[in-house]
Design a protein around this motif. Structure first.
Motif, short mmCIF file in Angstrom:
data_model
loop_
_atom_site.label_atom_id
_atom_site.label_comp_id
_atom_site.label_asym_id
_atom_site.label_seq_id
_atom_site.Cartn_x
_atom_site.Cartn_y
_atom_site.Cartn_z
N LYS A 11 0.82 -1.21 0.00
CA LYS A 11 0.00 0.00 0.00
C LYS A 11 0.85 1.26 0.00
N SER A 12 2.07 1.17 0.51
CA SER A 12 2.95 2.33 0.59
C SER A 12 3.52 2.73 -0.78
N ASN A 13 3.34 1.88 -1.78
CA ASN A 13 3.86 2.17 -3.12
C ASN A 13 2.92 3.17 -3.80
N GLN A 14 3.34 4.43 -3.83
CA GLN A 14 2.48 5.48 -4.36
C GLN A 14 2.20 5.32 -5.85
N GLY A 15 3.20 4.87 -6.59
CA GLY A 15 3.01 4.68 -8.02
C GLY A 15 1.95 3.64 -8.33
N ALA A 16 1.96 2.54 -7.56
CA ALA A 16 0.96 1.49 -7.76
C ALA A 16 -0.43 1.99 -7.41
N SER A 17 -0.54 2.81 -6.35
CA SER A 17 -1.84 3.36 -5.95
C SER A 17 -2.39 4.28 -7.03
N ILE A 18 -1.52 5.12 -7.60
CA ILE A 18 -1.96 6.02 -8.68
C ILE A 18 -2.40 5.22 -9.90
N THR A 19 -1.65 4.15 -10.21
CA THR A 19 -2.03 3.29 -11.34
C THR A 19 -3.39 2.65 -11.12
N SER A 20 -3.62 2.14 -9.91
CA SER A 20 -4.92 1.52 -9.59
C SER A 20 -6.05 2.53 -9.73
N ALA A 21 -5.85 3.73 -9.18
CA ALA A 21 -6.87 4.76 -9.27
C ALA A 21 -7.16 5.14 -10.73
N THR A 22 -6.09 5.24 -11.53
CA THR A 22 -6.25 5.58 -12.95
C THR A 22 -7.08 4.53 -13.69
N PHE A 23 -6.79 3.25 -13.40
CA PHE A 23 -7.51 2.20 -14.12
C PHE A 23 -8.92 1.96 -13.57
N ILE A 24 -9.20 2.43 -12.37
CA ILE A 24 -10.60 2.45 -11.90
C ILE A 24 -11.40 3.43 -12.77
N PHE A 25 -10.80 4.59 -13.04
CA PHE A 25 -11.47 5.56 -13.91
C PHE A 25 -11.58 5.02 -15.34
#
Length: 526
Positions: free
Chosen positions: A374-388
């Protein structure tokens, strides 16, 4: 009398259809979307968990939190159980009461459920309210698309019915923004009672306007009320009831009914009892699996639990998670208009294939990005982008297109029953997703998205092989593609050869002549 009631007041043709959309379709499906996703954001409020401590997952930890999480999922999913019951009830009452009375009954049930839900201080009363509210919405989800499809012309039927998904998604977006806004009022149960009470408005709109609109002409023909059907069809088309086009279309409906296997029941179809010359089991399975795909591709996961995913799985702050969730639902609503534009231009098959392929890619990337800490900010941004991005692809085919297709492939004498069972199947898997997701996200994590990626990958393959095109095909003439195809594998190609637009007796005679002369078999060999 009927003519003066509808046409004499200016409600005819396009104006009458717009009134049906504005006063029936819009409020019923806003109610659908609003209540389906309504409890997700509210269930984390302190005023909520203090009222219902048995489902408190905010102030508990360990085993108690796990137990409360399961109870919370069951309370939220009680809406889906009610909707399942409501959808199945249409199999028994839909053709007896007609489209208008079924929709009216649904509106009354939603009002009763909302009263019980909003006034609840005990979890039992709240769950009963959710069940009754869900039953009403389940009846909306069956009767409204059938009524609209039967009243729309073939060339515009896709756009009209796809509006069910547009308004459903508007309900999702409104719910998330309203829930977020009411978190800022001082601590009180009004933080969640007022947002839930606002869904009274669409229910009252439906109940107050349903009998000002004419009944479905096709249902009227099926119950031998032909004179009323002529008047209703003339009102929807905006022409005189003596016009030859009106009598020709009514004759086409009657001819379709006469050549259908009238005495067969839906139970006979499911259990494959007796002959099946109309390939009713094949059609039923098309509807069944389309509704399965609609739920098990991950759409409801995102709609109901998007704020939870942002907050708990992507490690965002509460307010940021709620804002992003509301933005994601607003984006999803805007993307619905892509389907509105494409459904009657590209066709049903194309939008399903595009939607399924895109969702598969998005879920695959989400599974990969969610596998990082969860601390990986890049992975979190990628997940959020692909939710959109998922919310871009999902509405293209599966936020209204599924309801539309199920009404199109079913014969008139079983249209309500088949829509009821397939939509009941929709609510069954909806319940499974809502119930299982909180536990699955905590236990198997990113592997949960892998399942959705695999199911989404099955969509374009299944559609390409088994789903015939229904765009701009008359509902009666479409029956011939299923009945006359030499084998199930030829149905898709057979549907391509059907004449497009409204059916006439001449079309039916010409089709029968071509069939007897082996025209379609010759065309296939070429």
């Amino acid at each position: 009398m009927a003519k003066s009631q509808f046409q004499g007041k200016g409600l005819s043709g396009r104006a009458l259809l717009m009134a049906q959309i504005a006063f029936i379709v819009a409020p019923s499906f806003i109610c659908f979307g609003y209540n389906q996703s309504g409890l997700g954001p509210l269930a984390t409020l302190q005023s909520w968990v203090h009222t219902f401590p048995s489902i408190d997952t905010v102030n508990t930890t360990g085993e108690q939190k796990s137990q409360n999480s399961t109870s919370k999922g069951a309370v939220i999913a009680s809406f889906q159980i009610g909707a399942l019951i409501g959808a199945f009830s249409c199999m028994f009452i839909g053709d007896r009461l007609g489209r208008r009375k079924t929709v009216f009954l649904g509106s009354i049930l939603t009002i009763i459920g909302q009263v019980l839900q909003v006034s609840a201080y005990q979890i039992v009363q709240f769950v009963i309210g959710r069940l009754i509210l869900g039953a009403g919405v389940g009846q909306f989800s069956v009767a409204v698309p059938v009524w609209l499809a039967e009243c729309s012309e073939a060339k515009n039927r896709g756009r009209h019915v796809i509006l069910t998904g547009v308004f459903m998604c508007l309900g999702y977006a409104l719910c998330n923004w309203i829930d977020f806004a009411f978190t800022f009022i001082p601590y009180s149960t009004l933080q969640w009672r007022i947002p839930l009470a606002l869904s009274f408005i669409p229910s009252l709109m439906v109940a107050g306007s349903v009998f000002f609109l004419p009944e479905s002409p096709r249902w009227l023909v099926s119950v031998n009320r032909t004179s009323e059907a002529l008047v209703a069809l003339a009102a929807y088309k905006g022409i005189d009831e003596q016009d030859e086009a009106i009598s020709a279309e009514i004759s086409g409906v009657q001819a379709s009914l006469e050549t259908s296997t009238k005495k067969v029941s839906l139970l006979d179809i499911i259990l494959v009892r007796g002959d099946d010359p109309d390939r009713l089991l094949y059609r039923f399975l098309l509807c069944f699996f389309l509704q399965f795909f609609q739920q098990m591709c991950g759409g409801n996961l995102i709609s109901v639990y998007v704020s939870t995913i942002f907050e708990e799985n992507l490690n965002m702050s509460t307010n940021l998670a709620k804002i992003l969730a509301a933005c994601a639902m607003t984006w999803k609503f805007l993307c619905c208009f892509i389907a509105f534009y494409c459904i009657d231009r590209l066709g049903r098959r194309t939008v399903f294939i595009i939607s399924g392929t895109g969702m598969c890619i998005c879920m695959t990337v989400m599974a990969i990005s969610a596998s990082f800490p969860k601390s990986n900010q890049g992975a979190s941004i990628t997940s959020a982008t692909f939710i959109f991005l998922f919310n871009f692809f999902y509405p293209i085919g599966f936020l209204g297109g599924n309801f539309l297709y199920c009404t199109e492939v079913a014969p008139v004498h079983l249209r309500t029953a088949m829509s009821a069972v397939s939509t009941g199947n929709h609510w069954l898997w909806n319940f499974v997703v809502v119930m299982v997701t909180p536990v699955a996200l905590d236990t198997i994590g990113y592997r949960y998205y892998v399942m959705y990626a695999v199911i989404s990958a099955c969509i374009p393959i299944s559609v390409a092989l088994f789903y015939p095109e229904t765009m701009n095909r008359n509902l009666e003439l479409l029956n011939h593609a299923f009945r006359d195809a030499p084998s199930a594998w030829k149905i898709v190609s057979m549907a391509r050869n059907l004449p497009q637009g409204e059916v006439t007796e001449a079309d039916l005679h010409q089709h029968d002549k071509e069939k007897s002369e082996g025209f379609f078999e010759q065309k296939e060999s070429v």
